[in-house]
Design a protein around this motif. Sequence first.
Motif, PDB file in Angstrom:
ATOM      1  N   PRO A   1       0.818  -1.214   0.000  1.00  0.00           N
ATOM      2  CA  PRO A   1       0.000   0.000   0.000  1.00  0.00           C
ATOM      3  C   PRO A   1       0.860   1.275   0.000  1.00  0.00           C
ATOM      4  O   PRO A   1       1.994   1.257   0.485  1.00  0.00           O
ATOM      5  N   PHE A   2       0.298   2.344  -0.544  1.00  0.00           N
ATOM      6  CA  PHE A   2       0.987   3.642  -0.603  1.00  0.00           C
ATOM      7  C   PHE A   2       0.044   4.730  -0.118  1.00  0.00           C
ATOM      8  O   PHE A   2      -1.178   4.593  -0.227  1.00  0.00           O
ATOM      9  N   PRO A   3       0.622   5.834   0.385  1.00  0.00           N
ATOM     10  CA  PRO A   3      -0.246   6.909   0.881  1.00  0.00           C
ATOM     11  C   PRO A   3      -0.979   7.648  -0.235  1.00  0.00           C
ATOM     12  O   PRO A   3      -2.084   8.151  -0.022  1.00  0.00           O
ATOM     13  N   THR A   4      -0.371   7.728  -1.427  1.00  0.00           N
ATOM     14  CA  THR A   4      -0.991   8.484  -2.521  1.00  0.00           C
ATOM     15  C   THR A   4      -0.773   7.738  -3.842  1.00  0.00           C
ATOM     16  O   THR A   4       0.113   6.886  -3.954  1.00  0.00           O
ATOM     17  N   ILE A   5      -1.569   8.124  -4.828  1.00  0.00           N
ATOM     18  CA  ILE A   5      -1.375   7.594  -6.181  1.00  0.00           C
ATOM     19  C   ILE A   5       0.033   7.905  -6.666  1.00  0.00           C
ATOM     20  O   ILE A   5       0.747   7.045  -7.192  1.00  0.00           O
ATOM     21  N   GLY A   6       0.460   9.141  -6.465  1.00  0.00           N
ATOM     22  CA  GLY A   6       1.777   9.564  -6.951  1.00  0.00           C
ATOM     23  C   GLY A   6       2.894   8.733  -6.342  1.00  0.00           C
ATOM     24  O   GLY A   6       3.847   8.358  -7.033  1.00  0.00           O
ATOM     25  N   ALA A   7       2.781   8.437  -5.035  1.00  0.00           N
ATOM     26  CA  ALA A   7       3.835   7.664  -4.370  1.00  0.00           C
ATOM     27  C   ALA A   7       3.946   6.280  -4.989  1.00  0.00           C
ATOM     28  O   ALA A   7       5.050   5.781  -5.255  1.00  0.00           O
ATOM     29  N   ALA A   8       2.797   5.652  -5.245  1.00  0.00           N
ATOM     30  CA  ALA A   8       2.816   4.313  -5.856  1.00  0.00           C
ATOM     31  C   ALA A   8       3.427   4.372  -7.255  1.00  0.00           C
ATOM     32  O   ALA A   8       4.316   3.589  -7.600  1.00  0.00           O
ATOM     33  N   VAL A   9       2.946   5.303  -8.051  1.00  0.00           N
ATOM     34  CA  VAL A   9       3.371   5.341  -9.452  1.00  0.00           C
ATOM     35  C   VAL A   9       4.843   5.726  -9.553  1.00  0.00           C
ATOM     36  O   VAL A   9       5.592   5.167 -10.365  1.00  0.00           O
ATOM     37  N   HIS A  10       5.294   6.653  -8.717  1.00  0.00           N
ATOM     38  CA  HIS A  10       6.714   7.035  -8.777  1.00  0.00           C
ATOM     39  C   HIS A  10       7.623   5.873  -8.387  1.00  0.00           C
ATOM     40  O   HIS A  10       8.745   5.760  -8.887  1.00  0.00           O
ATOM     41  N   THR A  11       7.154   5.003  -7.528  1.00  0.00           N
ATOM     42  CA  THR A  11       7.942   3.808  -7.189  1.00  0.00           C
ATOM     43  C   THR A  11       8.130   2.926  -8.418  1.00  0.00           C
ATOM     44  O   THR A  11       9.230   2.421  -8.670  1.00  0.00           O
ATOM     45  N   VAL A  12       7.057   2.774  -9.191  1.00  0.00           N
ATOM     46  CA  VAL A  12       7.149   1.969 -10.412  1.00  0.00           C
ATOM     47  C   VAL A  12       8.104   2.616 -11.419  1.00  0.00           C
ATOM     48  O   VAL A  12       8.973   1.951 -12.002  1.00  0.00           O
ATOM     49  N   ILE A  13       7.936   3.912 -11.623  1.00  0.00           N
ATOM     50  CA  ILE A  13       8.790   4.618 -12.585  1.00  0.00           C
ATOM     51  C   ILE A  13      10.262   4.422 -12.215  1.00  0.00           C
ATOM     52  O   ILE A  13      11.102   4.087 -13.061  1.00  0.00           O
ATOM     53  N   ALA A  14      10.576   4.589 -10.928  1.00  0.00           N
ATOM     54  CA  ALA A  14      11.973   4.454 -10.493  1.00  0.00           C
ATOM     55  C   ALA A  14      12.482   3.039 -10.731  1.00  0.00           C
ATOM     56  O   ALA A  14      13.618   2.845 -11.197  1.00  0.00           O
ATOM     57  N   ALA A  15      11.662   2.041 -10.433  1.00  0.00           N
ATOM     58  CA  ALA A  15      12.101   0.651 -10.612  1.00  0.00           C
ATOM     59  C   ALA A  15      12.370   0.350 -12.085  1.00  0.00           C
ATOM     60  O   ALA A  15      13.373  -0.284 -12.430  1.00  0.00           O
TER      61      ALA A  15
ATOM     62  N   GLN B   1      15.909  -8.197  -6.317  1.00  0.00           N
ATOM     63  CA  GLN B   1      14.852  -7.317  -6.847  1.00  0.00           C
ATOM     64  C   GLN B   1      13.963  -6.811  -5.714  1.00  0.00           C
ATOM     65  O   GLN B   1      13.593  -5.631  -5.669  1.00  0.00           O
ATOM     66  N   ILE B   2      13.630  -7.735  -4.817  1.00  0.00           N
ATOM     67  CA  ILE B   2      12.754  -7.372  -3.695  1.00  0.00           C
ATOM     68  C   ILE B   2      13.415  -6.301  -2.838  1.00  0.00           C
ATOM     69  O   ILE B   2      12.794  -5.297  -2.465  1.00  0.00           O
ATOM     70  N   GLU B   3      14.682  -6.503  -2.541  1.00  0.00           N
ATOM     71  CA  GLU B   3      15.412  -5.551  -1.696  1.00  0.00           C
ATOM     72  C   GLU B   3      15.360  -4.145  -2.290  1.00  0.00           C
ATOM     73  O   GLU B   3      15.069  -3.160  -1.612  1.00  0.00           O
ATOM     74  N   LEU B   4      15.622  -4.105  -3.608  1.00  0.00           N
ATOM     75  CA  LEU B   4      15.679  -2.819  -4.300  1.00  0.00           C
ATOM     76  C   LEU B   4      14.304  -2.154  -4.323  1.00  0.00           C
ATOM     77  O   LEU B   4      14.167  -0.956  -4.029  1.00  0.00           O
ATOM     78  N   VAL B   5      13.281  -2.929  -4.647  1.00  0.00           N
ATOM     79  CA  VAL B   5      11.938  -2.358  -4.757  1.00  0.00           C
ATOM     80  C   VAL B   5      11.426  -1.936  -3.379  1.00  0.00           C
ATOM     81  O   VAL B   5      10.757  -0.913  -3.229  1.00  0.00           O
ATOM     82  N   LYS B   6      11.764  -2.709  -2.348  1.00  0.00           N
ATOM     83  CA  LYS B   6      11.359  -2.315  -0.988  1.00  0.00           C
ATOM     84  C   LYS B   6      11.975  -0.971  -0.614  1.00  0.00           C
ATOM     85  O   LYS B   6      11.305  -0.105  -0.033  1.00  0.00           O
ATOM     86  N   THR B   7      13.245  -0.803  -0.971  1.00  0.00           N
ATOM     87  CA  THR B   7      13.904   0.478  -0.682  1.00  0.00           C
ATOM     88  C   THR B   7      13.186   1.621  -1.399  1.00  0.00           C
ATOM     89  O   THR B   7      12.905   2.674  -0.797  1.00  0.00           O
ATOM     90  N   LEU B   8      12.872   1.408  -2.669  1.00  0.00           N
ATOM     91  CA  LEU B   8      12.188   2.460  -3.443  1.00  0.00           C
ATOM     92  C   LEU B   8      10.817   2.755  -2.844  1.00  0.00           C
ATOM     93  O   LEU B   8      10.417   3.918  -2.734  1.00  0.00           O
ATOM     94  N   ALA B   9      10.097   1.703  -2.458  1.00  0.00           N
ATOM     95  CA  ALA B   9       8.765   1.899  -1.881  1.00  0.00           C
ATOM     96  C   ALA B   9       8.855   2.656  -0.559  1.00  0.00           C
ATOM     97  O   ALA B   9       8.063   3.567  -0.290  1.00  0.00           O
ATOM     98  N   GLU B  10       9.825   2.277   0.261  1.00  0.00           N
ATOM     99  CA  GLU B  10       9.965   2.951   1.557  1.00  0.00           C
ATOM    100  C   GLU B  10      10.304   4.432   1.380  1.00  0.00           C
ATOM    101  O   GLU B  10       9.816   5.289   2.099  1.00  0.00           O
TER     102      GLU B  10
END
Lengths: 478, 478
Positions: free
Chosen positions: A245-259, A308-317
């Motif tokens: 889960p993410f606090p906002t739409i932007g936070a979720a989508v920016h995590t994807v863009i970065a990954a 991959q998980i480690e990296l994506v978790k960092t981006l999400a956090e």
Amino acid sequence: MPEEAAHAPRTPLAARKETPPAPLPEPFVAELRARLGERFTQNPAVCAQHGHDESHFPDAPPQAVAFVTSAAEVQALVRAAAQHRVPLIPFAAGSSLEGHVLAPLGGVAVDFTQMNRILAIEPENMLATVEPGVTRTQLNAALKETGLFFPIDPGADATIGGMTATRASGTNAVRYGTMRENVLAIDAVLANGEPIHTGTKARKSSAGYDLTRLLVGSEGTLALFTAITVRLHPLPEAVAAAVCPFPTIGAAVHTVIAAIQMGVPLARVEFLDERAVAAINRYSHTEYPETPTLFFEFHGSESAVAEQIELVKTLAEEANGGPFLWANRPEERTRLWAARHKAYFACLALRPGCRGTTTDVCVPIARLAEAVEAARRLIDASGFIAPILGHVGDGNFHTLILVNPDDPDEIARAEALNEAIVTAALALEGTCTGEHGIGLGKKAFLRQEAGETAVAAMRAVKQALDPLGILNPGKIFE
Amino acid sequence: MPEEAAHAPRTPLAARKETPPAPLPEPFVAELRARLGERFTQNPAVCAQHGHDESHFPDAPPQAVAFVTSAAEVQALVRAAAQHRVPLIPFAAGSSLEGHVLAPLGGVAVDFTQMNRILAIEPENMLATVEPGVTRTQLNAALKETGLFFPIDPGADATIGGMTATRASGTNAVRYGTMRENVLAIDAVLANGEPIHTGTKARKSSAGYDLTRLLVGSEGTLALFTAITVRLHPLPEAVAAAVCPFPTIGAAVHTVIAAIQMGVPLARVEFLDERAVAAINRYSHTEYPETPTLFFEFHGSESAVAEQIELVKTLAEEANGGPFLWANRPEERTRLWAARHKAYFACLALRPGCRGTTTDVCVPIARLAEAVEAARRLIDASGFIAPILGHVGDGNFHTLILVNPDDPDEIARAEALNEAIVTAALALEGTCTGEHGIGLGKKAFLRQEAGETAVAAMRAVKQALDPLGILNPGKIFE
């Protein structure tokens, strides 16, 4: 997107057509009866079953249905239709969201559901050849012992023929590509009745015009498919799936863009806004936090997946997302993705009796947050219930606008909302349809997106290959 | 494949043409002079420079050369050519191996080397838009600071326009795809002079016919490109490269087949037979064991690369291959791949004064060993020097048949060998050309491979989009 068929009769043909089509020519009917027997029928109930799909368009049944069982029958049908100028509309799962299988100009629905043989599985070449009526789950069931799978997964249990015709994709496309990348060769019947084979079993080729890619996405307007060769992929050694889960739409989508920008080979990354999550929770009895959410799946070796998980978790956090809810066991993953695949019907259930108008824009990856946020503002201003969800690793997302099909004013407002979302995506250099196709509903958007010259070039190709206009007329172009 | 241009005048036009083309119409010449000034020239030396490529075909110079600098000039040129029925032949690096840039019917070479601006680099969207005359090394140099790269690497420093026109690939295609997968959008001028834009900056789309894929591989016969948008890829965190000798061709090729079937995401895997290795050793002063050899490159995170290496080493050892010679430092890797990219000229140097006839078959992955071994038997029986090398991860390999261009009998025997290798590959359900295109030399093979109906469909598309036949006539079809 739909997971299952749930058809109910809707607006009858007569209510929407100014002039009904002329009756089918008697000699044509006689020829087809002689050839197909009871598999050629003008039974009104059967025709009605072939007159709608999962779109919001009013029913438009064909005048007859031909249940074909072989390439030779398809050829005979096309030759007869060419002789008598009868429209042919390919039909199989009926899961189109853009009215592809409707028969607004009358004609014959060519039902491919009985052409559902798996012709060859070649594990060593990592490919399979199937008849067009084979569904994606049928193919994957047949692959069970091979260690391979066919990744493309629109929500519905669509057929390989329909998926080829609409250039379909789904949740795995970010890693495995769409039908564009995964169809290697096609057997088809051209509008003149000639059989054609395009492509080869080699992975790449520079041999002349790419007729395979021309047929992929042609929506039944250039040829009728009789066999399709698709690429298969090795099942990953390790799979991990999680919901975050993410606090906002932007936070979720920016995590994807970065990954994506960092080259993380995500197998799946699906976005759902809080309304879509709420709909899923109600429909599939899940308890995900009702906030903008990403569904992830990671494929690779054990250590690659861990990385991959480690990296994506960092981006999400960094985007204040989390915690990750892991689906470690296969049955947990199945439940997670079943919930996602049922999202279409889950959302429809938010408003009983409604139909869905689904937008399908796709934008360049860095513009995704802007596009989703713009869509959300437009939805909020419209007053519609319209959950947002999509395959955000590709830049593709859907809004499912829930409309009362009997309220013309509401339909008009839904179409205006759809148009506004498309216009915003085109301004961001995207496309009006990432995976559903043009069909009946997006013809104006195609002109807006591609421009008159490009549409004229498409028409020239259509005219060259189907000069009589018998193949799925009224789709893609006016 | 060629790394550098090394042109020398060869058979003059008059020696091979029955009837020279009619002179260019005076009003056409006057119009182009007025428009382009000295950039439109009929200077015989300049025309001669534009009359050959890296193929073995006799020279066929155009009657004039137009050095275009903008889309507007291309449009004006096409309109004038349409009015006066003058053939237009796109030209840039001149590195075609299939006679694409030759002017057997006369006409004007459209030289794109001055349209070599990089129009946009969008690191955040992972794409770049370039004019067609930009070369692949020029683009990669411009990407230096971005952390991204453009992977497609035919041996020559070809232009993005030429690579798009021939659906080129290279050593990285096994992981990153070919031009088919990496071109997102094209600006072009149609044969009627109209500008067209195909595709969008979104990664996928279902919006109508796939005109982008229709133009990719159209060899200058459907439109002239004026801008091309390509996908970029993140530079891998870790890279490792190695050379590994094998006792037999079969042992090397079976190692590749096994790795692909296991889903190892090889970045590059190049095969060279012992003759190709010997040629490289002489030309590039390397000392590789002169036996069938694989050149590998692995991309990924440190641990992913380590895992891939471990797996591939095991597979190679099972096939009695090894030891691996590692190129760990970037400069060692550069030397390794420079040696590979110079293989074309290294092989030519085996027989001074010769020209190369290059085969380019591609087969389904499991048939690769059969195809390579069949090619080798045919070569051995022919008496030709013909090293084998290729992008075996795709199932694609080349034999470079070294011929005396002044000996018609030898040319005929080389063509017969080429045909036998192609016929063997087609029998294995492969293609006559994996990446070089049809051009002048493979027109009969295209009919053999695709069948008359498919070629007729291609012709119908050509006729629809270029009814006057002014765009690169004589290529792909008779």
